[in-house]
Design a protein around this motif. Structure first.
Motif, PDB file in Angstrom:
ATOM      1  N   ARG A   1      79.359 160.517 -25.934  1.00  0.00           N
ATOM      2  CA  ARG A   1      78.683 161.283 -24.873  1.00  0.00           C
ATOM      3  C   ARG A   1      79.611 162.352 -24.289  1.00  0.00           C
ATOM      4  O   ARG A   1      79.195 163.477 -24.041  1.00  0.00           O
ATOM      5  N   THR A   2      80.869 161.991 -24.085  1.00  0.00           N
ATOM      6  CA  THR A   2      81.830 162.931 -23.509  1.00  0.00           C
ATOM      7  C   THR A   2      82.046 164.129 -24.415  1.00  0.00           C
ATOM      8  O   THR A   2      82.076 165.272 -23.949  1.00  0.00           O
TER       9      THR A   2
ATOM     10  N   GLU B   1      79.966 165.297 -26.576  1.00  0.00           N
ATOM     11  CA  GLU B   1      78.733 166.094 -26.540  1.00  0.00           C
ATOM     12  C   GLU B   1      78.729 166.993 -25.303  1.00  0.00           C
ATOM     13  O   GLU B   1      78.348 168.161 -25.378  1.00  0.00           O
ATOM     14  N   GLU B   2      79.147 166.444 -24.159  1.00  0.00           N
ATOM     15  CA  GLU B   2      79.223 167.238 -22.932  1.00  0.00           C
ATOM     16  C   GLU B   2      80.200 168.400 -23.095  1.00  0.00           C
ATOM     17  O   GLU B   2      79.909 169.524 -22.683  1.00  0.00           O
TER      18      GLU B   2
ATOM     19  N   GLU C   1      79.952 172.680 -22.937  1.00  0.00           N
ATOM     20  CA  GLU C   1      80.774 173.532 -22.079  1.00  0.00           C
ATOM     21  C   GLU C   1      81.575 174.560 -22.874  1.00  0.00           C
ATOM     22  O   GLU C   1      82.191 175.447 -22.294  1.00  0.00           O
TER      23      GLU C   1
END
Length: 70
Positions: A26-27, A29-30, A34
């Motif tokens: 998930r990190t 992907e975030e 950005e």
């Protein structure tokens, strides 16, 4: 470039480890959202040494460090 991050995880249960590794996905992907193109590739777990070696692909060591910091 591919990077390997060694983590020492004493006393971490299997379910905690799986939850932590899912959070890495998930990190990253975030981070891609950005800008930095960081991908979590997978991990090698060495139970006897309480160690985990996580593989990432990304443009720089700083981007990989940021993914792990988060």
């Amino acid at each position: 470039m591919v990077y390997v991050v060694e983590r020492y995880l004493p006393g971490l249960s299997r379910s905690d480890l799986l939850r932590t590794l899912a959070a890495l996905e998930r990190t990253t992907e975030e981070l891609r959202g950005e800008g930095p193109a960081v991908r979590y590739l997978g991990s090698t777990i060495v139970i006897g040494d309480e160690a985990c070696f996580c593989q990432f692909e990304g443009p720089s060591e700083a981007d990989i460090a940021e993914a792990n910091r988060r």
